[in-house]
Design a protein around this motif. Structure first.
Motif, mmCIF file in Angstrom:
data_model
loop_
_atom_site.group_PDB
_atom_site.id
_atom_site.type_symbol
_atom_site.label_atom_id
_atom_site.label_comp_id
_atom_site.label_asym_id
_atom_site.label_seq_id
_atom_site.Cartn_x
_atom_site.Cartn_y
_atom_site.Cartn_z
ATOM 1 N N GLY A 145 -10.400 10.720 -7.731
ATOM 2 C CA GLY A 145 -8.690 9.883 -7.317
ATOM 3 C C GLY A 145 -8.194 9.612 -8.985
ATOM 4 O O GLY A 145 -7.880 8.954 -9.225
ATOM 5 N N ASP A 146 -6.527 10.662 -8.868
ATOM 6 C CA ASP A 146 -5.433 9.985 -10.183
ATOM 7 C C ASP A 146 -5.284 8.953 -9.635
ATOM 8 O O ASP A 146 -4.378 8.591 -8.428
ATOM 9 C CB ASP A 146 -4.980 10.654 -10.610
ATOM 10 N N ASN A 147 -5.170 7.407 -11.292
ATOM 11 C CA ASN A 147 -4.164 6.248 -10.132
ATOM 12 C C ASN A 147 -4.165 5.813 -11.226
ATOM 13 O O ASN A 147 -3.590 6.316 -12.713
ATOM 14 C CB ASN A 147 -5.253 5.360 -9.860
ATOM 15 N N ALA A 148 -2.454 4.615 -11.380
ATOM 16 C CA ALA A 148 -1.746 4.712 -12.313
ATOM 17 C C ALA A 148 -1.755 2.710 -11.749
ATOM 18 O O ALA A 148 -1.250 2.379 -10.056
ATOM 19 C CB ALA A 148 -0.734 4.630 -12.935
ATOM 20 N N HIS A 149 -0.935 1.914 -12.616
ATOM 21 C CA HIS A 149 0.089 0.473 -12.191
ATOM 22 C C HIS A 149 1.242 0.792 -11.287
ATOM 23 O O HIS A 149 1.903 1.668 -12.169
ATOM 24 C CB HIS A 149 -0.039 -0.581 -13.215
ATOM 25 N N GLY A 150 1.050 0.342 -10.547
ATOM 26 C CA GLY A 150 2.182 0.007 -9.993
ATOM 27 C C GLY A 150 3.414 -1.199 -9.544
ATOM 28 O O GLY A 150 2.185 -2.130 -9.090
ATOM 29 N N VAL A 151 4.654 -0.896 -8.698
ATOM 30 C CA VAL A 151 5.123 -2.443 -8.293
ATOM 31 C C VAL A 151 4.924 -1.658 -6.269
ATOM 32 O O VAL A 151 6.165 -0.972 -6.426
ATOM 33 C CB VAL A 151 5.868 -2.636 -8.646
ATOM 34 N N ILE A 152 4.562 -2.114 -5.442
ATOM 35 C CA ILE A 152 5.271 -2.037 -4.382
ATOM 36 C C ILE A 152 5.980 -2.478 -3.705
ATOM 37 O O ILE A 152 6.110 -3.821 -3.953
ATOM 38 C CB ILE A 152 3.814 -2.149 -3.188
ATOM 39 N N TYR A 153 7.345 -2.222 -3.486
ATOM 40 C CA TYR A 153 8.771 -3.142 -2.770
ATOM 41 C C TYR A 153 8.911 -3.268 -0.985
ATOM 42 O O TYR A 153 8.232 -1.992 -0.499
ATOM 43 C CB TYR A 153 9.843 -2.523 -3.315
ATOM 44 N N ASP A 154 9.102 -3.364 -0.698
ATOM 45 C CA ASP A 154 9.622 -3.620 1.147
ATOM 46 C C ASP A 154 10.998 -3.237 0.927
ATOM 47 O O ASP A 154 12.323 -4.106 0.582
ATOM 48 C CB ASP A 154 9.838 -5.298 1.443
ATOM 49 N N VAL A 155 11.295 -1.780 1.145
ATOM 50 C CA VAL A 155 12.933 -1.194 0.293
ATOM 51 C C VAL A 155 13.952 -1.948 2.071
ATOM 52 O O VAL A 155 15.113 -1.981 2.167
ATOM 53 C CB VAL A 155 12.996 0.154 0.457
ATOM 54 N N ASP A 156 12.982 -1.340 2.890
ATOM 55 C CA ASP A 156 14.049 -2.253 4.032
ATOM 56 C C ASP A 156 14.633 -3.220 3.810
ATOM 57 O O ASP A 156 15.717 -3.953 4.343
ATOM 58 C CB ASP A 156 13.181 -2.033 5.655
ATOM 59 N N ARG A 157 14.030 -4.963 3.171
ATOM 60 C CA ARG A 157 14.660 -6.038 2.701
ATOM 61 C C ARG A 157 15.224 -5.680 2.481
ATOM 62 O O ARG A 157 17.101 -6.504 2.160
ATOM 63 C CB ARG A 157 12.931 -6.570 2.573
ATOM 64 N N LEU A 158 15.023 -4.924 0.662
ATOM 65 C CA LEU A 158 16.098 -4.372 -0.221
ATOM 66 C C LEU A 158 17.441 -4.447 0.508
ATOM 67 O O LEU A 158 18.749 -4.826 0.073
ATOM 68 C CB LEU A 158 15.331 -3.936 -0.897
ATOM 69 N N GLU A 159 17.333 -2.730 1.142
ATOM 70 C CA GLU A 159 18.796 -2.636 1.821
ATOM 71 C C GLU A 159 19.587 -3.854 2.981
ATOM 72 O O GLU A 159 20.657 -3.499 2.737
ATOM 73 C CB GLU A 159 17.864 -1.689 2.499
ATOM 74 N N SER A 160 18.638 -5.149 3.079
ATOM 75 C CA SER A 160 19.167 -5.649 3.659
ATOM 76 C C SER A 160 20.052 -7.130 3.111
ATOM 77 O O SER A 160 20.992 -7.646 3.662
ATOM 78 C CB SER A 160 18.249 -5.935 4.979
ATOM 79 N N ARG A 307 -5.124 6.346 -14.878
ATOM 80 C CA ARG A 307 -6.723 5.771 -14.489
ATOM 81 C C ARG A 307 -6.816 6.307 -13.293
ATOM 82 O O ARG A 307 -6.245 6.623 -12.307
ATOM 83 C CB ARG A 307 -6.239 3.843 -14.294
ATOM 84 N N GLY A 308 -8.396 6.375 -13.276
ATOM 85 C CA GLY A 308 -9.106 6.659 -12.174
ATOM 86 C C GLY A 308 -8.997 6.443 -10.745
ATOM 87 O O GLY A 308 -8.954 4.521 -11.167
ATOM 88 N N SER A 309 -9.353 6.255 -9.790
ATOM 89 C CA SER A 309 -8.327 5.586 -8.627
ATOM 90 C C SER A 309 -10.099 5.459 -8.507
ATOM 91 O O SER A 309 -10.762 4.011 -7.548
ATOM 92 C CB SER A 309 -7.897 5.858 -7.762
ATOM 93 N N ASN A 310 -11.024 6.452 -7.558
ATOM 94 C CA ASN A 310 -12.367 6.075 -7.608
ATOM 95 C C ASN A 310 -13.388 7.053 -8.876
ATOM 96 O O ASN A 310 -12.921 8.406 -8.515
ATOM 97 C CB ASN A 310 -12.312 6.659 -5.928
#
Length: 430
Positions: A145-160, A307-310
């Motif tokens: 599994g390929d992977n990378a660093h990232g940021v997960i955002y709550d887009v519903d809250r952003l739009e509100s 980077r590898g995930s698993n």
């Protein structure tokens, strides 16, 4: 192998996941019978998918079978180390990325170089990903599994709030302003970003790579200076002081996905490995989406890397290495197997098959993000033996202790940095 020394070397390197159920014993004595075992950790749904792939492999190869050797995440590496030291480890072993170099240095992993292109097809893999599993010159592990660093955002809250997901290329200064604006726009204990200052393996590696540095050098020493860590801690202090990031008590309660500030409703984002998106989406009704970490416009790159995930390896003492490798080839390259696993273990490494699959919305967002990193933003990655040198567990612990001491107000930045470098350099010398 000295099991006690091995366990000391691997302490603290486990990866977070849900629990599996202990099942079959090991199969390293198969003697070429075609009946092998594979160890794996993870949720029951993950294990079910893997067993479906085992069934597909036996359908295609009636004289061969793969049995599952599952264990909970909490004791997986200790259990595997015991099996390896006793010479009865599973033929095929899932291994956390931080443990692979340790196993390889103990000659516990089969060298795969002779199979590459000759029974083990990696021609559709992203360039360079295979070399990440090269330990002391030999490929000892591959990522499924390929992977990378990232940021997960709550887009519903952003739009509100009348805001949108930050586009790749936003800066560290942008994050400070953006997060402070969010915190001011919401009454109560809610913040524009979580605090991930204590995580060596998360944003700090991206921060360093934007400065042209890796956390560790090729000879196993620290690859950064005091000023790099001072700047990192100072940045997060500013976020806390501006009210853009939570106070220490809220951050201290975060550990698992379920207890993250995002899921608990204290922050609008979560910095993590990108493959966490699907699991975190299952914990909330709000729509979540991925973006990059901030990028320094004056830096030496994006700081992001593939980077590898698993990761998976073959036990060096397996009685049937050819069948074990053949199964790896199957899990990577058989359309049916890849279709069953989908994005469960990360973005499928076979890029051609990856692009043919159908995913749910969260999985598609993740796969698109990995393709963006791989094709447009990826800086050069380093092999696992450089990324996780001997002494890494103690360095990782020292990093968390130093940054937490500032976060809780127990130490000044200078004091915390002094303590980290003293402890880390001692750990890497031993």
């Amino acid at each position: 192998m000295d099991r006690r020394m091995f366990l000391k070397a691997t302490a603290g390197l486990g990866a977070g996941a849900t629990l599996g159920t202990g099942l079959a014993a090991c199969g390293s004595d198969s003697g070429g019978s075609g009946s092998l075992t594979m160890s794996q950790y993870g949720s029951s749904s993950r294990l079910d998918l893997l067993e479906q792939v085992f069934g597909l492999y036996t359908e295609a190869n009636p004289d061969r079978s793969i049995g599952l050797d599952a264990a909970s995440v909490d004791n997986y590496i200790d259990r595997l180390a015991t099996q390896v030291s006793g010479g009865n480890a599973p033929d095929i072993m899932a291994i956390f990325h931080g443990n692979i170099a340790t196993f390889a240095r103990q000659d516990a992993l089969l060298t795969l170089d002779d199979y590459l292109g000759a029974g083990l097809d990696v021609s559709e893999f992203t360039e360079g990903i295979v070399d990440l599993g090269r330990i002391d010159g030999s490929v000892n592990a591959l990522s499924y599994g390929d992977n990378a660093h990232g940021v997960i955002y709550d887009v519903d809250r952003l739009e509100s709030l009348g805001m949108q997901l930050p586009e790749p290329g936003y800066t560290w200064e942008d994050l400070l302003t953006f997060s402070a604006d969010i915190s001011r726009a919401v009454d109560g204990d809610f913040y524009g970003t979580e605090d991930r200052s204590t995580q060596l393996d998360q944003g700090f590696k991206v921060w360093l790579l934007q400065r042209g540095k890796y956390a560790f050098t090729a000879d196993g020493q620290l690859g950064f200076e005091r000023s790099d860590l001072e700047d990192w801690i100072t940045y997060w202090e500013m976020l806390r002081e501006e009210g853009a990031a939570p106070p220490s008590d809220i951050t201290a309660e975060a550990g698992t996905f379920e207890s993250s500030a995002l899921i608990r409703g204290y922050a609008i984002n979560h910095q993590t490995y990108a493959n966490a998106l699907n699991s975190m989406q299952a914990l909330t009704e709000s729509r979540l989406a991925l973006t990059t970490l901030p990028i320094d416009p004056d830096g030496q790159g994006s700081g992001h890397f593939l980077r590898g995930s698993n990761w998976v390896s073959v036990f060096s003492e397996t009685g049937d290495p050819d069948t074990a490798v053949d199964f790896l080839n199957f899990i990577f390259n058989d359309p049916g197997a890849v279709g069953v696993l989908g994005a469960e273990f990360g973005a499928p490494p076979n890029r051609a098959l990856r692009d043919e699959l159908e995913y749910n919305d969260a999985e598609q967002n993740f796969v698109d993000y990995i393709n963006l990193i791989a094709d447009e933003l990826a800086d050069e990655a380093i092999s696992l033996d450089q990324e996780f040198p001997i002494g890494y567990p103690d360095v990782n612990t020292a990093f968390g202790a130093a940054t937490e001491s500032v976060m809780f107000g127990d130490s000044s930045i200078d004091e915390a940095v002094d303590e980290f470098f003293e402890t880390a350099e001692r750990a890497l010398e031993s």
